[in-house]
Design a protein around this motif. Structure first.
Motif, mmCIF file in Angstrom:
data_model
loop_
_atom_site.group_PDB
_atom_site.id
_atom_site.type_symbol
_atom_site.label_atom_id
_atom_site.label_comp_id
_atom_site.label_asym_id
_atom_site.label_seq_id
_atom_site.Cartn_x
_atom_site.Cartn_y
_atom_site.Cartn_z
ATOM 1 N N PRO A 159 -4.022 -2.917 -0.847
ATOM 2 C CA PRO A 159 -3.655 -3.392 0.490
ATOM 3 C C PRO A 159 -2.802 -2.375 1.234
ATOM 4 O O PRO A 159 -1.810 -1.863 0.691
ATOM 5 C CB PRO A 159 -2.878 -4.674 0.208
ATOM 6 N N GLY A 160 -3.211 -2.057 2.449
ATOM 7 C CA GLY A 160 -2.442 -1.150 3.271
ATOM 8 C C GLY A 160 -2.611 0.313 2.927
ATOM 9 O O GLY A 160 -1.938 1.169 3.514
ATOM 10 N N LYS A 161 -3.485 0.605 1.985
ATOM 11 C CA LYS A 161 -3.693 1.993 1.580
ATOM 12 C C LYS A 161 -5.143 2.412 1.805
ATOM 13 O O LYS A 161 -6.038 1.572 1.930
ATOM 14 C CB LYS A 161 -3.325 2.175 0.105
ATOM 15 N N GLU A 162 -5.365 3.709 1.819
ATOM 16 C CA GLU A 162 -6.719 4.215 1.973
ATOM 17 C C GLU A 162 -7.470 4.136 0.636
ATOM 18 O O GLU A 162 -6.863 4.086 -0.434
ATOM 19 C CB GLU A 162 -6.681 5.657 2.464
ATOM 20 N N ARG A 163 -8.781 4.145 0.753
ATOM 21 C CA ARG A 163 -9.610 4.140 -0.444
ATOM 22 C C ARG A 163 -9.396 5.448 -1.204
ATOM 23 O O ARG A 163 -9.382 6.531 -0.610
ATOM 24 C CB ARG A 163 -11.081 3.980 -0.067
ATOM 25 N N GLU A 164 -9.248 5.351 -2.514
ATOM 26 C CA GLU A 164 -8.998 6.543 -3.300
ATOM 27 C C GLU A 164 -9.961 6.644 -4.480
ATOM 28 O O GLU A 164 -10.441 5.637 -5.012
ATOM 29 C CB GLU A 164 -7.546 6.571 -3.815
#
Length: 125
Positions: free
Chosen positions: A40-45
């Motif tokens: 949540p709230g982060k870019e796909r990694e």
């Protein structure tokens, strides 16, 4: 090509989970495949990738030594075994496939054209 993830769920820190991805077509057997995650709230990694025959794998530094990606082409399936889970591993995990690479397992999500809908992995203390 349709990719469907399964598995995941809830685990405690230090525990284990596995997620699997089934492909709808046998042609995926010659594609490189990968796992990515998005918290949540982060870019796909990037998490892990595997070449077409399973002899070459690529892992993000954050999961090296803890996660293992494998594939069984006869079943059109890849699996990500996750051990020693940490709170930071909590995310939606996505399976991906690329027809542009076979022997190389690329870490960049922009190189993958087929994606599953994702499966939730939650690690709690």
């Amino acid at each position: 090509v349709r990719l469907v993830e399964s598995g995941g769920g809830l685990a405690q820190t230090g525990g284990s989970l596995s997620v699997s991805c089934a492909a709808s077509e046998k042609t995926v057997g010659i594609y490189a495949m990968g796992w990515f995650r998005q918290a949540p709230g982060k870019e796909r990694e990037f998490v892990a990738a595997i070449n077409w025959n399973g002899r070459s794998t690529n892992y993000a530094d954050s999961v090296k030594g803890r996660f293992t990606m494998s594939r069984v082409n006869a079943k059109n399936m890849v699996t990500l075994q996750m051990n020693s889970l940490k709170l930071d591993d909590t995310a939606v995990y996505f399976c991906a496939a690329t027809s542009h690479y076979t022997d190389y397992a690329p870490p960049a999500h922009g190189l993958y054209e087929y994606w599953g809908q994702g499966t939730q992995v939650t690690v709690s203390s």
